[in-house]
Design a protein around this motif. Sequence first.
Motif, PDB file in Angstrom:
ATOM      1  N   ARG A 184      -2.855  -4.904 -12.307  1.00 22.22           N
ATOM      2  CA  ARG A 184      -3.185  -3.498 -12.520  1.00 22.22           C
ATOM      3  C   ARG A 184      -4.650  -3.219 -12.166  1.00 22.22           C
ATOM      4  O   ARG A 184      -5.004  -2.128 -11.773  1.00 22.22           O
ATOM      5  CB  ARG A 184      -2.918  -3.119 -13.976  1.00 22.22           C
ATOM      6  CG  ARG A 184      -3.427  -1.757 -14.427  1.00 22.22           C
ATOM      7  CD  ARG A 184      -2.663  -0.645 -13.735  1.00 22.22           C
ATOM      8  NE  ARG A 184      -3.236   0.666 -14.020  1.00 22.22           N
ATOM      9  CZ  ARG A 184      -4.223   1.215 -13.314  1.00 22.22           C
ATOM     10  NH1 ARG A 184      -4.753   0.546 -12.300  1.00 22.22           N
ATOM     11  NH2 ARG A 184      -4.677   2.415 -13.605  1.00 22.22           N
ATOM     12  N   ARG A 185      -5.495  -4.245 -12.294  1.00 29.61           N
ATOM     13  CA  ARG A 185      -6.929  -4.007 -12.186  1.00 29.61           C
ATOM     14  C   ARG A 185      -7.518  -4.362 -10.838  1.00 29.61           C
ATOM     15  O   ARG A 185      -8.669  -4.043 -10.562  1.00 29.61           O
ATOM     16  CB  ARG A 185      -7.661  -4.831 -13.253  1.00 29.61           C
ATOM     17  CG  ARG A 185      -7.269  -4.471 -14.660  1.00 29.61           C
ATOM     18  CD  ARG A 185      -7.581  -5.628 -15.600  1.00 29.61           C
ATOM     19  NE  ARG A 185      -8.991  -5.966 -15.540  1.00 29.61           N
ATOM     20  CZ  ARG A 185      -9.888  -5.508 -16.399  1.00 29.61           C
ATOM     21  NH1 ARG A 185      -9.512  -4.732 -17.383  1.00 29.61           N
ATOM     22  NH2 ARG A 185     -11.148  -5.840 -16.284  1.00 29.61           N
ATOM     23  N   ARG A 186      -6.761  -5.032  -9.983  1.00 32.31           N
ATOM     24  CA  ARG A 186      -7.408  -5.551  -8.783  1.00 32.31           C
ATOM     25  C   ARG A 186      -7.250  -4.609  -7.591  1.00 32.31           C
ATOM     26  O   ARG A 186      -6.437  -3.678  -7.604  1.00 32.31           O
ATOM     27  CB  ARG A 186      -6.863  -6.929  -8.454  1.00 32.31           C
ATOM     28  CG  ARG A 186      -5.492  -6.952  -7.794  1.00 32.31           C
ATOM     29  CD  ARG A 186      -5.273  -8.359  -7.252  1.00 32.31           C
ATOM     30  NE  ARG A 186      -3.915  -8.652  -6.832  1.00 32.31           N
ATOM     31  CZ  ARG A 186      -3.452  -8.408  -5.619  1.00 32.31           C
ATOM     32  NH1 ARG A 186      -4.207  -7.778  -4.751  1.00 32.31           N
ATOM     33  NH2 ARG A 186      -2.228  -8.755  -5.288  1.00 32.31           N
ATOM     34  N   ASP A 187      -8.051  -4.912  -6.545  1.00 29.86           N
ATOM     35  CA  ASP A 187      -7.978  -4.149  -5.313  1.00 29.86           C
ATOM     36  C   ASP A 187      -6.685  -4.463  -4.563  1.00 29.86           C
ATOM     37  O   ASP A 187      -6.222  -5.598  -4.564  1.00 29.86           O
ATOM     38  CB  ASP A 187      -9.149  -4.519  -4.387  1.00 29.86           C
ATOM     39  CG  ASP A 187     -10.465  -3.926  -4.841  1.00 29.86           C
ATOM     40  OD1 ASP A 187     -10.441  -3.099  -5.779  1.00 29.86           O
ATOM     41  OD2 ASP A 187     -11.517  -4.285  -4.279  1.00 29.86           O
ATOM     42  N   VAL A 188      -6.129  -3.445  -3.920  1.00 25.17           N
ATOM     43  CA  VAL A 188      -4.999  -3.630  -3.016  1.00 25.17           C
ATOM     44  C   VAL A 188      -5.401  -3.027  -1.683  1.00 25.17           C
ATOM     45  O   VAL A 188      -5.896  -1.905  -1.656  1.00 25.17           O
ATOM     46  CB  VAL A 188      -3.744  -2.918  -3.563  1.00 25.17           C
ATOM     47  CG1 VAL A 188      -2.651  -2.913  -2.514  1.00 25.17           C
ATOM     48  CG2 VAL A 188      -3.262  -3.583  -4.839  1.00 25.17           C
ATOM     49  N   PRO A 189      -5.232  -3.637  -0.568  1.00 30.80           N
ATOM     50  CA  PRO A 189      -4.743  -5.016  -0.432  1.00 30.80           C
ATOM     51  C   PRO A 189      -5.878  -6.025  -0.459  1.00 30.80           C
ATOM     52  O   PRO A 189      -6.984  -5.719  -0.069  1.00 30.80           O
ATOM     53  CB  PRO A 189      -4.130  -4.986   0.960  1.00 30.80           C
ATOM     54  CG  PRO A 189      -4.992  -4.026   1.719  1.00 30.80           C
ATOM     55  CD  PRO A 189      -5.457  -3.001   0.731  1.00 30.80           C
ATOM     56  N   TRP A 223      -8.247   6.334  -9.550  1.00 27.10           N
ATOM     57  CA  TRP A 223      -8.030   4.987 -10.079  1.00 27.10           C
ATOM     58  C   TRP A 223      -7.228   5.053 -11.369  1.00 27.10           C
ATOM     59  O   TRP A 223      -6.284   4.300 -11.569  1.00 27.10           O
ATOM     60  CB  TRP A 223      -9.367   4.279 -10.295  1.00 27.10           C
ATOM     61  CG  TRP A 223      -9.189   2.898 -10.849  1.00 27.10           C
ATOM     62  CD1 TRP A 223      -9.362   2.499 -12.130  1.00 27.10           C
ATOM     63  CD2 TRP A 223      -8.761   1.733 -10.126  1.00 27.10           C
ATOM     64  NE1 TRP A 223      -9.078   1.167 -12.263  1.00 27.10           N
ATOM     65  CE2 TRP A 223      -8.705   0.669 -11.044  1.00 27.10           C
ATOM     66  CE3 TRP A 223      -8.412   1.491  -8.792  1.00 27.10           C
ATOM     67  CZ2 TRP A 223      -8.323  -0.626 -10.676  1.00 27.10           C
ATOM     68  CZ3 TRP A 223      -8.037   0.205  -8.426  1.00 27.10           C
ATOM     69  CH2 TRP A 223      -7.997  -0.825  -9.369  1.00 27.10           C
ATOM     70  N   LEU A 269      -6.025   2.590  -4.679  1.00 26.42           N
ATOM     71  CA  LEU A 269      -5.564   1.231  -4.373  1.00 26.42           C
ATOM     72  C   LEU A 269      -6.692   0.240  -4.579  1.00 26.42           C
ATOM     73  O   LEU A 269      -6.499  -0.879  -5.035  1.00 26.42           O
ATOM     74  CB  LEU A 269      -5.076   1.153  -2.923  1.00 26.42           C
ATOM     75  CG  LEU A 269      -3.861   1.997  -2.577  1.00 26.42           C
ATOM     76  CD1 LEU A 269      -3.660   2.045  -1.080  1.00 26.42           C
ATOM     77  CD2 LEU A 269      -2.634   1.428  -3.262  1.00 26.42           C
ATOM     78  N   THR A 270      -7.882   0.673  -4.199  1.00 26.18           N
ATOM     79  CA  THR A 270      -9.067  -0.163  -4.314  1.00 26.18           C
ATOM     80  C   THR A 270     -10.010   0.545  -5.271  1.00 26.18           C
ATOM     81  O   THR A 270     -10.035   1.764  -5.315  1.00 26.18           O
ATOM     82  CB  THR A 270      -9.708  -0.325  -2.924  1.00 26.18           C
ATOM     83  OG1 THR A 270      -8.773  -0.971  -2.065  1.00 26.18           O
ATOM     84  CG2 THR A 270     -10.969  -1.141  -2.972  1.00 26.18           C
ATOM     85  N   GLU A 326       0.824  -1.205   0.000  1.00 22.29           N
ATOM     86  CA  GLU A 326       0.000   0.000   0.000  1.00 22.29           C
ATOM     87  C   GLU A 326       0.862   1.261   0.000  1.00 22.29           C
ATOM     88  O   GLU A 326       0.622   2.204  -0.748  1.00 22.29           O
ATOM     89  CB  GLU A 326      -0.864   0.035   1.264  1.00 22.29           C
ATOM     90  CG  GLU A 326      -2.217  -0.563   1.134  1.00 22.29           C
ATOM     91  CD  GLU A 326      -2.929  -0.525   2.476  1.00 22.29           C
ATOM     92  OE1 GLU A 326      -3.505   0.520   2.800  1.00 22.29           O
ATOM     93  OE2 GLU A 326      -2.898  -1.539   3.199  1.00 22.29           O
TER      94      GLU A 326
END
Lengths: 532, 301
Positions: free
Chosen positions: A525-530, B70, B54-55, A376
């Motif tokens: 690149r497209r997914r949620d973190v964390p 985003w 991040l999300t 993050e």
Amino acid sequence: MTGTHGVGTMTGIALRTGWKVLVTWVLAMVGVMAVTGSSIGALYDTPEKIRGYAASLGGDAMAVLNGRVAGLDTLGGVLANEFGFVLSFGMPLMAVALTSRATRRDEEAGRLELLLAARIGRRAPLLAAVLVSSGAVLLTGLGCGAVMAAFGADAAGSLLYGLGIAALGFVFVGVTAVAAQVVEHNRQVWVVGIALTALLYLLRGLGALERNALLWLSPHGWVDEVRAFGEPRVWPLMLALGVGLALVALAFWFLDRRDVGSALLRPRRSVPRASAALRTPLGLAVRQHRGAVLGWAVVAAALMGVYGSLAQEIIDVILDNPALGGFLGADAEGLAEDLLRTVMSTFVMMLAMLVAAFVVAGIGSLREEERAGRLEVDLSAQRSRHSWLGVHVLVVTAGALVVGLVGALALGGSTSAALGERDWVGDVLSGALVQVPAVLVFVGLAVALLGWWPRGHLLAWGVLAVGALLAYLGPGFDLPDVLLDASPFIAVGQDVLADGASTPGTLVLLSVGLVLTVTGFVGFRRRDVPVP
Amino acid sequence: MTEQLVEITGLRKRFGRVQALDGLDLSVGRGEVHGFLGPNGSGKSTTLRILLGLTRADGGVVRLFGGDPWKDAVELHGSLAYVPGDVTLWPGLTGGQCIDVLARAHGRVDERRRADLVDRFDLDPTRRSRDYSKGNRQKVSLVAALATDVELLVLDEPTAGLDPLMEEVFQQVVHERRAEGTTVLLSSHLLGEVEALADRVSIIRSGRTVTTGTLTELRRHTRSAVRAVTVRPPDLDRVAGIQDVRTGTDDEGRTDVHASCEPDAVGALVGALHDAGIHTLTVTPPSLDDLFLEAYAGPDR
Ligand SMILES: Nc1ncnc2c1ncn2[C@@H]1O[C@H](COP(=O)(O)OP(=O)(O)O)[C@@H](O)[C@H]1O
Ligand SMILES: [Mg+2]
């Protein structure tokens, strides 16, 4: 002993929180002994066959690995020798695992502090940990002894051997108890335990090879010298027990001289500023993976070095085997070399599996970056996700090349040294090069999972296990080629030293690896973190 | 109207069966310290992560420095520093090394400020981060963020684990940064901390903004609690702005009155009570605590 109030409570807690781990260890060790017993019992079912066992071993190389086991002309001796490797590492690591989890691990987590604030004496937790771990190693020893006797080994010898197993474990209970007082983190206790296990194992090997006093520096050697199935003696057992007790006493002496939560060794201080290199993403990534690269490279070097050093024994076994000898006919020497080449191809394949495991572990460690919250922070900087992932994948892949190169050099070098005729390094290196696409598939797989299904990282280990098993057992079981080629390690080409790469296999694997990697980057690149 | 660095409207985010955010609004103007308050699990961290790109949000509009976080995460991150709620630093690096690595991620470090903060937070930068206590690890993250030259600081529950002395230092430093014009978005589940620091506050609950405004505005929206005993039953119908009226009779035949009352209506209410002959009277002034507890404990949606 004063300060042990509540040792019963502590023992209860250690058992309640750790019984699964304990039972697993005991069952695993006794289970391996049972499997060894049933397969050896079937193979060596007559006294003549048992007498032939020692001759088939190939002499000194075995002594380095397993020590000089007494009574190799008895079933018990054969079992002890076959179990030797598992015993040498299994018992010490079991002792480290069980003892550390109830001492330094609980102390580091702050749980011990909580308990000591209650009506528990200062010395009770350590005493309870030692009691529980000692009980477990004793149980393991007796269990293994009972299994041996059940398969027909001499009963008295089996009991003595079982006690020897337990004594080896007990020494390491002592070692761990001391280490838990000396260092502050559970991780470091493990490092001390593993390093001492490896060191003492090596000492025993050298001592047994040279038949000199080094043997007596190692508890592994003491167990051998009990000679349970030769002319048994009890005093080496007493030596192990005495050293174990002395170590436990030392641990208590240390315990009385330190504060709860601290350790005898104060943590080392280090530089207050980060170097310029560490401040770059690449430098930081190198720093994060370098320990793993080093560790895996040492393992690869050790394993491949041992395999290579057995080359002469392999040739001897091939030539001595009457069945094979007759089959080979006049040109036995030349054919033996061909066979050796095939065996070396298998070793290279095992190296590739090891490197693939490094890759899966290395990319898996990026999940830890994510769970720890460091991903993050990194991504809240002016850094794209692609650059973050790219740098790590680059470093892991470069690390894989290092591990593979070290392993190949060790295999080639030790084979050349053992045979002393021609240079194997070039052959082994080119064979290892052929296996690179197989490893790249696992880079791709691990990255794809990280990008699309981060919680499913275990799947990469599963695929690796299946691929390795297919490649390892498949040829022996005469599995169909289609199934064999499903394993990347076979798809690159069978017998890579003799036949080189399979072109279609190599192309397919390279494409699969590339596609998976690219897919993984897109997903990341497209997914949620964390993702927790 | 000041420039808005953060503008969030109708933000929604679902994790499987959990609706983490359900129409959340938040706006942070340049130069303000904005308190982002809510109980545990109300969606603060999720909001901040969406704000940082991040999300990904399921719905609603999110603007950071006027851009889409985003799509343009990398460019927008140039002028902010983020301290996540729960971060384990690199265990093998020293505190000082962690500060440098983190600060380098945040942007340009002000070396003088860095040295000053290490000193004020009483941090030993030569110890490895695995040997630090939780409070000390938190200080490392804070020093790294506060030492950087950025326009916006995004701090997710930054004082968790700090002792009161260090919390004091933290508040001083935030005041200094604010005086220099830095904008701060500070999430917290502790009212006291936000009261001490924030110019404006948004209180959220179950993924939704319950109320937002300056502390004075919020206080204006809270009610005074009034309790009185009067000789005759008071005529309260003619008083606007009172609620929750409960009356009873005590054993001497007097009327016992409880009511809650908007700040502007206190005068009228006291007048009506006076007409009924006041025996005893207490007026408890509005407290943010009540508002906050109301937001915490109130019924779900
Ligand atoms: N990655 C995730 N997967 C599933 N649930 C999540 C995830 N992140 C947050 N949640 C859930 O969303 C809700 C809001 O969480 P969070 O934003 O962390 O709250 P806060 O920071 O205010 O304590 C909680 O119910 C939490 O369990
Ligand atoms: Mg949170």
